[in-house]
Design a protein around this motif. Structure first.
Motif, short mmCIF file in Angstrom:
data_model
loop_
_atom_site.label_atom_id
_atom_site.label_comp_id
_atom_site.label_asym_id
_atom_site.label_seq_id
_atom_site.Cartn_x
_atom_site.Cartn_y
_atom_site.Cartn_z
N UNK B 6 0.70 -0.96 0.02
CA UNK B 6 -0.07 -0.04 -0.13
C UNK B 6 0.82 1.27 0.05
N UNK B 7 2.30 1.26 0.04
CA UNK B 7 2.84 2.41 0.05
C UNK B 7 4.45 1.97 -0.47
N UNK B 8 5.00 3.16 -1.40
CA UNK B 8 6.36 2.96 -1.84
C UNK B 8 6.89 4.32 -1.52
N UNK B 9 8.34 4.08 -0.98
CA UNK B 9 9.06 5.26 -0.55
C UNK B 9 10.44 5.18 -1.28
N UNK B 10 10.77 5.96 -1.90
CA UNK B 10 12.07 6.02 -2.81
C UNK B 10 12.69 7.54 -3.01
N UNK B 11 13.77 7.62 -2.63
CA UNK B 11 14.61 8.95 -2.84
C UNK B 11 13.61 10.27 -2.94
N UNK B 12 13.15 10.63 -1.75
CA UNK B 12 12.43 11.80 -1.54
C UNK B 12 10.74 11.56 -2.31
N UNK B 13 10.62 10.62 -2.89
CA UNK B 13 9.30 10.51 -3.16
C UNK B 13 8.53 9.27 -2.28
N UNK B 73 6.27 6.91 -10.46
CA UNK B 73 6.80 7.23 -11.82
C UNK B 73 6.37 8.53 -12.14
N UNK B 74 5.31 9.14 -11.74
CA UNK B 74 4.61 10.44 -12.19
C UNK B 74 5.41 11.47 -11.05
N UNK B 75 5.53 10.95 -9.76
CA UNK B 75 6.07 12.00 -8.79
C UNK B 75 7.61 11.88 -8.92
N UNK B 76 8.35 10.83 -9.65
CA UNK B 76 9.62 10.85 -9.41
C UNK B 76 9.89 11.96 -10.93
N UNK B 77 9.06 11.88 -11.81
CA UNK B 77 9.20 12.81 -12.89
C UNK B 77 9.19 14.15 -12.57
#
Lengths: 101, 164
Positions: B6-13, B73-77
């Protein structure tokens, strides 16, 4: 989230339904025999759910294992060489127009 | 529920889906940074009508693994394009009563201009692409699955049309 979908039996794959697709079929998923070219998917679903092509699938996208794929036969074109073949164990999903927010 | 689903956390996102109430402080703290001069927070709340027709409540459902993948994907972009220090997006699922938050987006940036722009883009991209569906429940009649091509009525599916 929601109920867990069981793994498909040997030589089969699951098709997941959401939103309008789930309301129309009154199901969360169907199990179909593999392999199946993606161009034949909508006809296979139409056989199970009369009218689904026109009323639902015409406005939907399709994913296989979380990646969007083209459905060559959607607009009556012939299946091309790029036609993806759905394999046993793949997770296919019907994606109606989204409405988050 | 397993949080990995239910969640993903990755490099500031940070992206998440939840059946619980949304907490503004939590999502702001996810993007807080000493290098940021601005945090912009967007809260989407559920409206009591569609084109004047009273809505009783909203139901949200998701294709969770794909929705999270798309959100990330859209947050990283957006993070890369606007030089953000952090971005966080959380969507509520299940029944959301009228007037409550259904989505929160927080972004932080060194300066406010980038934060304003990124916050708006994040919401627009989310509404366009994320695999979450809203059903409006009306008083005394059938619900309607809404589509985000704003302004046009949703697709009404009658249960009795179905063959099963």
């Amino acid at each position: 989230m929601g109920g867990a979908i069981p793994k498909p039996p040997k030589d089969h794959f699951n098709v997941l339904y959401f939103a309008s697709a789930s309301s129309f079929t009154a199901k969360e998923y169907d199990v179909l025999p593999a392999p199946l070219p993606i161009s034949k998917l909508f006809d296979a679903l139409e056989e199970k759910h009369n009218g689904i092509k026109d009323k639902v699938l015409s406005s939907c996208l399709v994913t296989v294992n979380l990646n969007y794929v083209d459905v060559p036969n959607k607009d009556g074109e012939d299946a091309s060489e790029s036609d993806v073949v759905i394999k046993a164990g793949d997770e296919v999903a019907i994606i109606p127009p989204v409405s988050s927010g | 529920m397993d949080p990995s689903l239910t969640e993903i956390s990755e490099k500031g996102c940070f992206v998440a889906l939840t059946y619980d109430h949304l907490h503004i402080q939590d999502i702001m703290d996810r993007v807080r940074s000493p290098q940021a001069g601005a945090i912009v927070l967007f809260a989407g709340t559920t409206r009591d009508n569609f084109g004047g027709k009273p809505v009783k409540e909203l139901q949200y459902s998701a294709y969770a693994p794909l929705a999270l993948k798309t959100m990330l994907s859209l947050c990283k972009d957006i993070m890369a394009r606007h030089g953000l220090k952090g971005i966080a997006m959380i969507h509520r699922l299940g029944t959301v009563p009228i007037g409550e938050e259904s989505i929160l987006i927080a972004v932080s940036a060194p300066h406010r201009q980038a934060a304003w722009k990124a916050g708006e883009e994040a919401l627009e991209d989310c509404k366009k692409h994320v695999e979450v569906w809203k059903r409006e429940e009306f008083e005394g009649e059938e619900g309607v699955w809404r589509a985000n091509r704003d302004g046009i009525p949703g697709q009404k599916i009658n249960q009795t049309d179905a063959t099963h």
